[in-house]
Design an enzyme around this catalytic site. Structure first.
Site, PDB file in Angstrom:
ATOM      1  N   ASP A  25     -53.297   0.166  -3.993  1.00  0.00           N
ATOM      2  CA  ASP A  25     -52.017   0.546  -4.574  1.00  0.00           C
ATOM      3  C   ASP A  25     -51.963   2.076  -4.533  1.00  0.00           C
ATOM      4  OD1 ASP A  25     -49.659   0.475  -6.252  1.00  0.00           O
ATOM      5  OD2 ASP A  25     -50.979   1.111  -7.875  1.00  0.00           O
TER       6      ASP A  25
ATOM      7  N   ASP B 182     -49.275   4.457  -6.587  1.00  0.00           N
ATOM      8  CA  ASP B 182     -48.935   5.100  -7.861  1.00  0.00           C
ATOM      9  C   ASP B 182     -49.960   4.769  -8.942  1.00  0.00           C
ATOM     10  OD1 ASP B 182     -46.556   6.189  -6.845  1.00  0.00           O
ATOM     11  OD2 ASP B 182     -45.470   4.343  -7.226  1.00  0.00           O
TER      12      ASP B 182
END
EC number: 3.1.3.3
Length: 225
Positions: free
Chosen positions: A20, A22
């Protein structure tokens, strides 16, 4: 239930690792930074919190937040030039080590491709290994929506990307690493999930991840064993 040692072995023998972006690869939430830059920070960060907690369907939350922000192409470019995202400590070394071992590294994000590609370039990850949402702009640069056909625009989108990667490249073992509920939900089809709390701790993930880390040094250490 997979034991912790089995998970470590799986990570060390994975042929692909998906991160991922963020609050995992970078320290910020890209959409919140964009909102701050465009002057609508408070309203948008509350929506992000609800979306990350799984309270609102992802596409609905994304639509609502972007309708508030209305980012122009110029604003996105200025954000990257003036306030580039900060890499999480240890991620550069970890990605580099994985690449040395011929492990494919992918970035899968519910954030925006223009921001994620900027991050990928800092980590020597090819843009073909980036899956993220595309902002759309009118010819004059004003915000025109986002590409709703991207798998990452949907709830469960990260799992769809991993399924696609398995079909396309025939990976035997894919590991997903991330901070949020949407990352944890991508396993399965991912073969393992590693929760990351180095930037923000999401209780649901901390409570349910078989392997939860707060520093990428732990993953580097596992590779060096």
């Amino acid at each position: 239930m997979v034991s912790h040692s089995e998970l470590r072995n799986l990570f060390c023998s994975a042929d692909a690792v998906c991160f991922d972006v963020d609050s995992t690869v970078i320290q910020e939430e890209g959409i919140d930074e964009l909102a701050k830059f465009c002057g609508v920070e408070d309203a948008v960060s509350e929506m992000t919190r609800q979306a990350m907690g799984g309270a609102v369907p992802f596409k609905a939350a994304l639509t609502q937040r972007l309708a508030l922000i209305q980012p122009s192409r110029e604003q996105v470019q200025r954000l990257l030039a003036e306030h580039p995202p900060h890499l999480t400590p240890g991620i550069r070394e970890l990605v580099s080590r994985l690449q040395e071992r011929n492990v494919q590294v992918f970035l899968i994000s519910g954030g925006f491709r223009s921001i994620v590609e900027h991050v990928a370039s800092k980590l020597n990850i090819p843009s073909t290994n980036v899956f993220a949402n595309r902002l759309k702009f009118y010819f004059n640069g004003e915000y025109a929506g986002f590409d709703e056909t991207q798998p990452t625009a949907e709830s469960g989108g990260k799992g769809k990307v991993i399924k696609l990667l398995k079909e396309k490249f025939h990976f035997k073992k894919i590991v997903m690493v991330g901070d949020g509920a949407t990352d944890m939900e991508a396993c399965p089809p991912a073969d393992a999930f590693i929760g990351f709390g180095g930037n923000v701790i999401r209780q649901q993930v901390k409570d349910n991840a078989e392997w939860y880390i707060t520093d990428f040094v732990e993953l580097l250490g596992a590779l060096e064993e």
